[in-house]
Scaffold this active site. Structure first.
Site, short mmCIF file in Angstrom:
data_model
loop_
_atom_site.label_atom_id
_atom_site.label_comp_id
_atom_site.label_asym_id
_atom_site.label_seq_id
_atom_site.Cartn_x
_atom_site.Cartn_y
_atom_site.Cartn_z
CG ASP A 1 42.47 31.43 39.97
OD1 ASP A 1 42.39 30.57 39.08
OD2 ASP A 1 42.13 31.22 41.15
CD GLU B 1 51.58 52.68 38.09
OE1 GLU B 1 52.49 51.88 38.40
OE2 GLU B 1 50.72 53.07 38.90
#
Ligand code: GLC
Ligand code: CA
Length: 555
Positions: free
Chosen positions: A214, A266
């Protein structure tokens, strides 16, 4: 608990699933209500997974479902790593994601990093702490001007109207781009940065596949020390948005996303992200880069009129920009912030909406009375089918598959959007696109749930319900289903060739495997090229498309 896709764990396709995905935006409070309190919830979403699967989408994006006082529809977050108790629990979230994944639907959640809510523990702590404290440093506090700081640090206006600075009573003021209840965070603060890395891992560990960021272009700010004189609103407005503006789209924002990217990587497959960044087209590439968020919303079509020439230049330039960034482009025609496109395209005059920052947010109340809904819907389905034939990801908004129109007649007393309250009389706000979905022709809240509806549903909603449209082979719903099914089968390289149509009101392009899309922007019949007819949004007679519409052919 790390989710690995059951279908194709760790394959190359898994890593690039997002590049040409169809993503369906769910506004959770208005999607489906399982417990009858009038507010949509996570169990409601879980119950409707068969419906979502029947659409043929690749992913859902959930607008915020975090604890919130709803000062801005949930974009005012109290706690980032929890579920609002009215919407469910973390267990409900886990159950929902399992059922979605079992249906091969990926999950994108909304991250709201520009501001917290004023009920967030950090903001309460900041208010209870003195000027100059580390608690205040997590936000953007400045001394007021005038005697005892009783005047704001600057005369800036917030995005929803009204001042962007609010006093806290001790001579200091805090900055909020949006509502008073949405204090902006200070992203120069290391603790703020670390906390969001934790949030990204928290949801990634729960199996979330990607994030919608956002106000991604607002985080980095450069307002100088508290004693600095801030520019006035007019000066601020005139400043270039080229990376040097103190509030928007600063170059240093990308250092934040480079850290986020390391977290995304990751995971296997790497988590994805899409930036909500209302920036100039040529500044989008950095948000979309592989070192950054990876993808950025392109709102150009959403902001354009239904016009062949504009569509063509927007498509062309965005495909070129995507190539530069290495990302795929994105297409959006509707979301929870704008007037639904079936209504926008039926508005008589363009001037009835305002194209200020944030897109088509403003719509004066009276304008909706003059909408040609039938024309609006014909144009909307034509535009959507054109969009779905383009290379890149398509972001659909709940209810557009039903051809829903904006709801214009919500009584003032029932409106919720701060944009309405702060601009009273000018802007009716965004509630009209957030009315709970009609699932059934009749009954309590038209099948939204066993109780009421937090925003009133209009009488005509039942005829646009899932139940009504499911039964009608010619409905907008069944058109979307056919189109999404074909899109999956026909998806090819991210490339297109424009075809010469000999007319300036017709756009046609061909994907590498022969998938061809022809859009007629007027009602003057157009003779289609030869090919196998796959889909049409308007009548085709003797090989001619008879009016505004899109046709897909295999050539
Ligand atoms: C984004 C959201 C919008 C919200 C604003 C502030 O533009 O899409 O709904 O009001 O950010 O968080
Ligand atoms: Ca509920």
């Amino acid at each position: 608990m790390t989710y690995t896709s059951s279908a194709a764990a760790g394959t190359a396709t898994d890593e690039i699933w997002w590049r040409q995905a169809t993503v369906y935006q769910i506004y959770p409070r208005s999607f489906a209500d399982a417990n009858g309190d009038g507010i949509g919830d996570l169990r409601g979403i879980t119950d409707r997974v068969p419906y979502l699967a029947s659409l043929g989408i690749d992913a859902v994006w959930l607008s915020p479902f975090y604890p919130s006082a709803l000062a801005d529809g949930g974009y005012d977050v109290d706690v980032y790593r929890d579920v609002d108790s009215r919407l469910g629990t973390l267990d409900d979230f886990d159950a929902m994601i399992t059922v979605l994944h079992d249906a091969s639907i990926r999950v994108i959640v909304d991250i709201v990093p520009n501001h917290t809510s004023d009920r967030h523990a950090w903001f309460r702590e900041a208010l209870a702490s003195p000027k100059g404290s580390s608690a205040r440093d997590r936000y953007v506090f400045r001394d007021g001007t005038g005697t005892n700081g009783t005047e704001p640090p600057a005369d800036w206006e917030s995005a929803f109207g009204g001042p962007a600075w609010t006093a806290v009573g001790d001579g200091q003021w805090y900055f909020h781009h949006f509502a008073v209840e949405q204090p902006d965070l200070n992203w120069a603060n290391r603790e703020v940065r670390d906390d969001f890395l934790r949030t990204l891992r928290f949801w990634s560990d729960r199996g979330v596949d990607g994030f919608r960021i956002d106000v991604a272009h607002g985080l980095a700010k450069e307002l100088g020390p508290a004693s600095a004189v801030l520019p006035d609103a007019a000066t601020l407005e005139a400043m270039p948005k080229d990376g040097s503006h103190p509030l928007w789209d600063r170059d240093d924002v990308h250092a934040i996303y480079a850290e986020w990217r390391q977290v995304f990587n990751e995971y296997t497959p790497a988590r994805t992200a899409v930036a909500e960044a209302w920036v100039a087209a040529d500044r989008r590439a950095r948000y979309a880069s592989a070192e950054g968020l990876g993808q950025a919303f392109n709102f150009d079509l959403l902001e354009a009129d239904f016009h062949a020439g504009s569509f063509r230049s927007i498509i062309q330039s965005n495909l070129e920009l995507a190539e530069q960034s290495g990302s795929s482009t994105t297409w959006v025609l509707s979301n929870h912030d704008v007037v639904r496109h079936a209504t926008r395209y039926g508005l008589p005059v363009r001037s009835s909406r305002d194209q200020r920052q944030g897109g088509a947010w403003l719509l004066a109340g009276g304008a909706l009375d003059a909408v040609d809904q039938e024309l609006g819907l014909r144009r909307a389905t034509a535009a959507t089918m054109l969009e779905l034939a383009l290379p890149g990801s398509a972001y659909l908004y709940q209810g557009e598959e039903l051809g829903l129109q904006e709801v214009g007649d919500i009584p003032d007393a029932e409106r919720q959007d701060p944009a309405f309250f702060r601009n009273r009389g000018v802007d009716i706000g965004r509630d009209g696109s957030r009315v709970p979905l009609p699932w059934k022709r009749e009954g309590s809240s038209l099948g939204f749930g066993p109780g009421g509806s937090h925003l009133p549903q209009p009488g005509w909603f039942g005829e646009s319900s899932v139940e009504a449209e499911d039964a009608d082979p010619d409905s907008t719903l069944n058109l979307y289903r056919r189109a999404l099914d074909l899109r999956r089968q026909l998806q090819a390289d991210e490339h297109l060739d424009w075809l010469n149509t000999g007319r300036d009101d017709v756009l046609a392009f061909r994907r590498p495997n022969g998938w061809t899309s022809v859009t007629l922007f007027s009602d003057a019949p157009y003779d289609l090229p030869a090919g196998e007819l796959l889909l049409a949004t308007a009548p085709v007679t003797d090989g001619a498309l008879m009016g505004v519409g899109t046709v897909w052919l295999r050539m």
